[in-house]
Design an enzyme around this catalytic site. Structure first.
Site, short mmCIF file in Angstrom:
data_model
loop_
_atom_site.label_atom_id
_atom_site.label_comp_id
_atom_site.label_asym_id
_atom_site.label_seq_id
_atom_site.Cartn_x
_atom_site.Cartn_y
_atom_site.Cartn_z
N ASP A 76 9.40 101.86 -30.41
CA ASP A 76 10.64 101.80 -29.62
C ASP A 76 11.27 103.18 -29.53
O ASP A 76 11.00 104.08 -30.34
CB ASP A 76 11.63 100.78 -30.21
CG ASP A 76 12.08 101.09 -31.62
OD1 ASP A 76 11.26 101.61 -32.41
OD2 ASP A 76 13.25 100.85 -31.95
N GLU A 141 13.04 100.26 -34.76
CA GLU A 141 13.46 101.28 -35.72
C GLU A 141 14.76 101.92 -35.25
O GLU A 141 15.64 102.21 -36.05
CB GLU A 141 12.38 102.35 -35.87
CG GLU A 141 12.54 103.20 -37.13
CD GLU A 141 13.46 104.39 -36.95
OE1 GLU A 141 13.91 104.95 -37.98
OE2 GLU A 141 13.74 104.78 -35.81
ZN LIG Z 1 11.95 107.84 -35.09
#
Ligand SMILES: [Zn+2]
Length: 384
Positions: A76, A141
């Site tokens: 992501d 994340e």
């Molecule tokens: Zn990162």
């Protein structure tokens, strides 16, 4: 065995998936396809178990024997922001003047591609490892990380999957590839302080109770606190006031309450509980009623420099000629989850442009990182 994976082409393919958290936009599939081509068994782990949107994660493993060496990372990316301000489409993955451009080039699709490229070259040159190689990839994340690496590790636990060492590919180098390995991170927590009083007319203060002098005194006590002097691997802990909010638009009204928000980056002198106890004691001694709530982002953690960090350092020195320093600076990372399972160090690309407009990395750095990761695999399976 299929043709070796070109890390630049793979990074371009990944950047062309607009995988802004929580969207996957095909990014996990691009990685899984490349890894299946190398003989990996891929487990797609979709999770919404901790609330929030469902997230695509991937656990891929080649081999069944121990030791199991893992690369970890995230597909992501943060939003592109004002796309009109970009010189090129943020999801075009264009290569220009020796640089790979696009959202995620540095953080961290370039590093993901380098991992796959390194594995493919390792397999070609050394054959199957005496042990296993795994990838722990999350799509969550940059967001709240609710259903990302935590869910992945929980799935691995319940399926008997154990990792023995892990390299996380976050962009650890501030401006030159080869300068910085992260061996831990400071903890982070946010405090929200509220002081209440009684609203009234400023001309009749005896009929009111102004909370702001108390708020000022309490904040002064917090900022005067010397938390520590730093520890062997960590900078001193630091408390920053980030907001003071009263929201009073009138100059003749004593407000009913005042709020302040502060964030603390703390080293291994403390954990969140001992730090909270110290802060409450300080406020209690200063006096006056207050309310205080904490949000913990992550405890501090450290993988004391050992064999794994040394392998990454030597592999880096071999390729770049630079001996990287061990550092624990910067924000927190998913290593805060992984370190409970196995030793983990972080090494990736140059982070200068991460999260910015026109994010880009040098093509030569992606190539060098591929060689470094290959060197880590060689050292790891040679030493095992
Ligand atoms: Zn990162």
């Amino acid at each position: 065995m299929s043709a070796p994976v070109d890390p630049i082409a793979l990074a371009q393919q990944l950047i062309r998936c607009p995988s802004v958290t929580p969207a996957d936009a095909g990014a996990i599939g691009v990685l899984a396809d490349a890894l299946e081509g190398l003989g990996f068994t891929c487990h797609r782990i979709s999770s919404d178990e901790n609330g929030g949107p469902a997230i695509e994660n991937l656990y891929a493993r080649l081999g069944t024997e121990a030791p199991n060496f893992a690369f970890a990372g995230h597909t992501d990316v943060v939003p592109a922001g004002d796309t009109a301000a970009w010189k090129d489409d943020p999801f075009s993955g264009v290569v220009k003047d020796g640089r790979l451009h696009g959202r995620g080039a540095a953080d961290m699709k370039g590093a993901l591609a380098a991992m796959v490229g390194a594995i493919s070259r390792y397999l070609e040159e050394a054959g199957q490892p005496k042990g296993s190689i795994s990838l722990l990839i999350t799509g969550d994340e940059e967001g709240k990380a609710l259903n990302g690496t935590r869910s992945l590790l929980a799935w691995m636990n319940s399926n008997g999957e154990k990792v023995d060492a892990c390299v996380l590919g976050e962009p650890t180098n501030p401006d030159t590839l080869g300068t910085t390995i992260k061996i831990g991170r400071r903890g982070s927590m946010t405090g929200r302080l509220t002081v209440r009083g009684t609203q009234g007319h400023v001309a009749y203060p005896h009929l009111a109770d102004n909370p702001l002098p108390r708020l000022v005194k309490l904040l002064a006590a917090l900022t005067a606190l010397k938390l520590d002097n730093g520890t062997e691997h960590f900078d001193p802990s630091n408390l920053e006031i980030v907001s003071i909010d009263v929201g009073n638009t009138a100059s003749n009204v004593i407000p009913a309450s005042g709020r302040a928000v502060f964030n603390i980056r703390f080293n291994d002198t403390y954990n969140s509980k001992s730090l909270e106890a110290l802060l409450r004691k300080t406020l209690d001694e200063t006096g006056g009623g207050y309310e205080l709530e904490f949000d913990l982002t992550g405890e501090s953690f450290l993988t004391p420099p050992g064999a794994l960090a040394a392998m990454v350092a030597t592999a880096t020195e071999d390729v770049t000629g630079l001996r990287p320093a061990y550092s624990t600076t910067g924000g927190t990372s998913d290593a805060r989850f992984i370190h409970r399972h196995c030793p983990v160090v972080e090494f990736g690309l140059v982070g200068q442009s991460m999260h910015k407009i026109d994010e880009n990395v040098a093509v030569a750095d992606v190539t060098a990182l591929t060689e470094i990761y290959q060197g880590v695999l060689e050292r790891y399976f040679l030493s095992g």
